[in-house]
Design an enzyme around this catalytic site. Structure first.
Site, PDB file in Angstrom:
ATOM      1  N   LEU A 100       0.835  -1.210   0.000  1.00 46.72           N
ATOM      2  CA  LEU A 100       0.000   0.000   0.000  1.00 46.72           C
ATOM      3  C   LEU A 100       0.864   1.251   0.000  1.00 46.72           C
ATOM      4  CD1 LEU A 100      -2.994  -0.444   2.428  1.00 46.72           C
ATOM      5  CD2 LEU A 100      -3.008   0.179   0.010  1.00 46.72           C
ATOM      6  N   GLU A 155     -13.826  -7.507 -11.274  1.00 46.53           N
ATOM      7  CA  GLU A 155     -13.275  -6.846 -10.077  1.00 46.53           C
ATOM      8  C   GLU A 155     -11.801  -6.454 -10.267  1.00 46.53           C
ATOM      9  OE1 GLU A 155     -14.029 -10.027 -10.374  1.00 46.53           O
ATOM     10  OE2 GLU A 155     -12.811 -11.343  -9.108  1.00 46.53           O
ATOM     11  N   HIS A 186     -13.468 -11.833 -14.625  1.00 48.23           N
ATOM     12  CA  HIS A 186     -13.331 -11.207 -13.300  1.00 48.23           C
ATOM     13  C   HIS A 186     -13.295  -9.681 -13.421  1.00 48.23           C
ATOM     14  CE1 HIS A 186     -12.650 -14.830 -10.880  1.00 48.23           C
ATOM     15  NE2 HIS A 186     -12.086 -15.321 -11.967  1.00 48.23           N
ATOM     16  N   CYS A 243     -17.543 -15.638 -12.581  1.00 46.84           N
ATOM     17  CA  CYS A 243     -16.813 -16.838 -12.984  1.00 46.84           C
ATOM     18  C   CYS A 243     -17.530 -18.091 -12.455  1.00 46.84           C
ATOM     19  CB  CYS A 243     -15.363 -16.749 -12.539  1.00 46.84           C
ATOM     20  SG  CYS A 243     -14.278 -17.752 -13.565  1.00 46.84           S
ATOM     21  N   GLY A 276     -19.432 -18.205 -10.075  1.00 46.94           N
ATOM     22  CA  GLY A 276     -20.773 -17.718  -9.755  1.00 46.94           C
ATOM     23  C   GLY A 276     -21.681 -17.668 -10.978  1.00 46.94           C
ATOM     24  N   ALA A 306     -14.333 -19.447  -7.747  1.00 46.68           N
ATOM     25  CA  ALA A 306     -13.917 -20.527  -6.852  1.00 46.68           C
ATOM     26  C   ALA A 306     -13.464 -21.722  -7.682  1.00 46.68           C
ATOM     27  CB  ALA A 306     -15.061 -20.947  -5.942  1.00 46.68           C
TER      28      ALA A 306
END
Ligand code: GLN
Length: 545
Positions: free
Chosen positions: A19, A519, A517, A383, A385, A356
Site C-alpha cells: 500500500l 473486479e 473477473h 466466474c 458464480g 472458486a
C-alpha cells in the site's frame, strides 16, 4: 532518466509495504511523473497461481495473463497503470529461467552461481521495459533478514552502485511498536532492522515507520540519529480509516517531497490530489448503506477476495453509499436447508457468488442463486458464480435435474465443461484434460461481444468489451437454447460466438453472471460499471425492504 525506488520491509510482515508503494506511486503520479511498480517475491513458486488463497490471498491476473501477487492489484487500483507479467517475479521464476539456460548450455561451461547469475537476472528484471518511465518502484516481498530475500537485497546493492548517484533510493518500512505497560513507543526494532539492511550494503534514504500512536519529535530524532537519515526522512505512518485515505495521509507526512529530495529534486508545487480528496469525501460521507451477501468458500480470509472487496467499495463510491459485506460460507447451505439460506440471505440487499475452484460449497452457491432468482434479489455471479447460475437455471428452470459441472466429476449433463481448445490473440490454445495445474487456464484479457439490447450492453454503454479471465471450465453452448427458454439469456459471447461470456435474466431486477473477473479492473476513481450498477440495484432493493 528513469529513477528507481527500492522498497523493503523490516521487523514484521504485514506492514502495508504494498500500500505504501502504491500510495507513493500515486503521489508521484499526482505530481505529473510517469510511474510503474514492480514486485519481487522471494518464494520458490514460479507464480502464486497454484497457491491456496489461504496461503497467499488472491491471485491477481493481468491483461497479459500473468498470475501475480495481490499487491499488483493495489498498484493498479492506485495508479490506473495496467500491470503486466513483467511487473512480478519470484525466486522460482528466476531460478527456472537460469536452470533452463544452464541446461541449454547457454553459460558456456561457467559455474552458475547466485552472484552474479541470480543477481544479474534480478537486475535485468528491475530494468526491463522502463525506458519511458520517470520512476520505477520495486517492492521486495518478505522481511529484511529472511534467507530468501538475500539475493534481492544484494541485487539492489549492486544496482544502486551501477546506476550511480541520484538514480536510486531505498525506502525501508518498519514498525515502531507501542508498549502499553511502559506507555512508550519503541524505536529499537527499527534500529536493528536498519542495521541489518545496512550490513547488507543498503543504507535506507527514507524510513516509513508504522505506528499506532503519533511519533513524538524525540523518537523521530532518535530514529534519525541511529539510522543515519535526516529527521525529515522519518515518516510516521499511522493506521488509516480507509486504504484510500493512505495517499493523502502520506502526503501530509511529507513522504513524496522527502522521496524527491532524496533524489536531489526540489519538490516544487503541491501535487494535484483532487482525485483522492473526492474519493475520501464520498467514502467518509455516505448517503446510505447497503448489505451485500458474498457466498464464498474462503470467507475466513478477506485477502482471498481482495479485488472483489475493493470493487464493491468502488461500487459504493459510485453511488455514495457504504457497502457492508456479509461474508457467508457456502458450506452453511450445503444441506439444502431453505430456512438456513433464508436466515442468512434475507438481510442482504444483493447477493454475489465469486470465483472458486472445486466442488466444496458448490451446492450452497446453487441454493443462493435460487434464492436470489426466486426472491428477485439482485444477483451477481462471477466466474464460478456464473457457472453455478447456469447449473441452477438448468436444474430449476430448464428441467435438467442432473445438471452439473465436469469440475465436480463425471456427469451426464455437463452444463459446465472443460475447454480443451480455444482461440486467443496468439491463435488456438490447447489443453489436455488432467494436464498440469500451473499456468494452464484461460488467463488474461479476452474480448467479448454483447447483444445490442441487453442489460449488460446498457451497463457498459457499448457492445465491445475486454475483461480478464482465470478459469478452466466454460458454460456449454449445447445447453444454450434450453437455458434461454428457462429465462437465462446469453448476452455476451466470445467474438467467434463459441464461448459464453455473460448471462442475464431480463425478467429479474438485476441478475448477471460473467465468466470473467471484472473486479480486477475496478478502480476507486473509475468504478467498474458492473459493480456500480450492481450496487445501484442493491440501493433500490434496500428501499423495497
Ligand atoms: N473453477 C471454475 C473454472 O475453472 C471457475 C474458476 C473461477 O471462478 N475463477 O472454470
Amino acid at each position: 532518466m528513469t529513477r528507481y525506488i527500492f522498497i523493503t520491509g523490516g521487523v514484521v510482515s504485514s506492514l502495508g509495504k504494498g500500500l505504501m508503494a502504491a500510495s507513493l506511486a500515486a503521489l508521484l503520479q499526482a505530481r505529473g511523473y510517469k510511474v510503474r511498480i514492480r514486485k519481487f517475491d522471494p518464494y520458490l513458486n514460479v507464480d502464486p497461481g497454484t497457491m491456496s488463497p489461504y496461503q497467499h490471498g488472491e491471485v491477481y491476473v493481468t491483461d497479459d495473463g500473468a498470475e501475480t501477487d495481490l499487491d499488483l492489484g493495489h498498484y493498479e487500483r492506485f495508479t490506473g497503470v495496467a500491470s503486466r507479467q513483467s511487473d512480478n517475479v519470484t525466486s522460482g521464476r528466476i531460478y527456472k529461467t537460469i536452470i533452463e539456460r544452464e541446461r541449454r548450455g547457454d553459460y558456456l561451461g561457467a559455474t552458475v552461481q547466485v552472484i552474479p547469475h541470480v543477481t544479474d537476472a534480478i537486475k535485468d528484471f528491475a530494468q526491463a521495459e522502463t525506458e519511458d518511465l520517470d520512476f520505477v518502484l520495486c517492492e521486495i516481498g518478505g522481511t529484511v533478514g529472511d534467507i530468501e530475500s538475500l539475493p534481492f537485497i544484494e541485487a539492489i546493492r549492486q544496482l544502486k552502485n551501477e546506476l550511480g548517484r541520484g538514480r536510486s533510493i531505498s525506502v525501508h518500512v518498519t514498525l515502531v511498536p507501542y508498549i502499553k505497560a511502559a506507555g512508550e513507543l519503541k524505536t529499537k526494532p527499527t534500529q536493528h532492522s536498519v542495521r541489518e539492511l545496512a550490513s547488507l550494503g543498503v543504507q535506507p534514504d527514507v524510513l516509513v515507520c508504522r505506528c499506532e500512536q503519533p511519533l513524538p519529535t524525540g523518537e523521530r530524532a532518535k530514529i534519525a540519529q541511529f539510522c543515519n537519515v535526516p529527521a525529515s526522512a522519518v515518516i510516521p505512518a499511522l493506521d488509516a480509516a480507509s486504504i484510500y485515505a493512505v495517499p493523502l495521509q502520506y502526503h501530509e507526512e511529507g513522504l513524496d517531497s522527502e522521496v524527491l529530495r532524496a533524489f536531489g529534486i526540489e519538490p516544487g508545487a503541491a501535487p494535484n490530489l483532487s482525485r483522492w480528496t473526492d474519493i475520501t469525501d464520498r467514502l467518509f460521507n455516505p448517503e446510505g448503506e447497503v448489505t451485500v451477501g458474498v457466498v464464498g468458500k474462503y470467507v475466513g480470509l478477506p485477502d482471498a477476495y481482495k479485488s472483489l472487496n475493493e470493487a464493491l467499495v468502488h461500487g459504493g463510491i459510485a453511488n455514495k453509499v457504504k457497502v457492508n459485506i456479509r461474508w457467508i460460507d457456502a458450506e452453511l447451505f450445503e444441506k439444502g436447508d431453505d430456512a438456513e439460506v433464508a436466515a442468512n440471505l434475507e438481510p442482504c440487499h444483493a447477493i454475489l457468488v465469486p470465483g472458486a475452484f472445486g466442488s466444496r460449497g458448490a451446492e450452497g452457491k446453487i441454493a443462493s442463486v435460487r434464492f436470489a432468482r426466486e426472491r428477485k434479489v439482485p444477483y451477481f455471479g462471477i466466474c464460478f458464480g456464473m457457472q453455478m447460475a447456469c447449473v441452477e437455471g438448468a436444474r430449476n428452470m430448464a428441467g435438467i435435474a442432473d445438471a452439473s459441472s465436469t469440475e465436480f466429476g463425471p456427469t451426464q449433463e455437463p452444463v459446465v465443461g472443460i475447454i480443451t481448445e480455444w482461440m486467443s490473440k496468439d491463435g488456438i490454445e490447447k489443453r489436455e484434460e488432467g494436464g498440469d495445474l500451473g499456468g494452464t487456464m484461460r488467463l488474461g484479457a479476452y474480448p467479448a461481444k454483447l447483444t445490442g439490447n441487453s442489460v449488460v450492453a446498457s451497463i457498459y454503454g457499448g457492445e465491445s468489451i475486454s475483461e480478464r479471465h482465470r478459469h478452466r471450465y466454460e458454460v456449454n453452448t449445447g445447453y444454450r437454447e434450453r437455458l434461454e427458454a428457462g429465462g437465462l439469456v446469453f448476452s455476451g459471447m466470445s467474438p467467434d460466438g463459441m464461448l459464453p461470456e455473460i448471462v442475464e435474466r431480463p425478467d429479474h431486477p438485476w441478475f448477471v453472471g460473467v465468466q470473467f473477473h471484472p473486479e480486477l479492473k475496478s478502480k476507486p476513481f473509475d468504478p467498474h460499471p458492473l459493480f456500480a450498477s450492481f450496487i445501484e440495484a442493491a440501493v433500490k432493493q434496500s428501499r423495497l425492504v
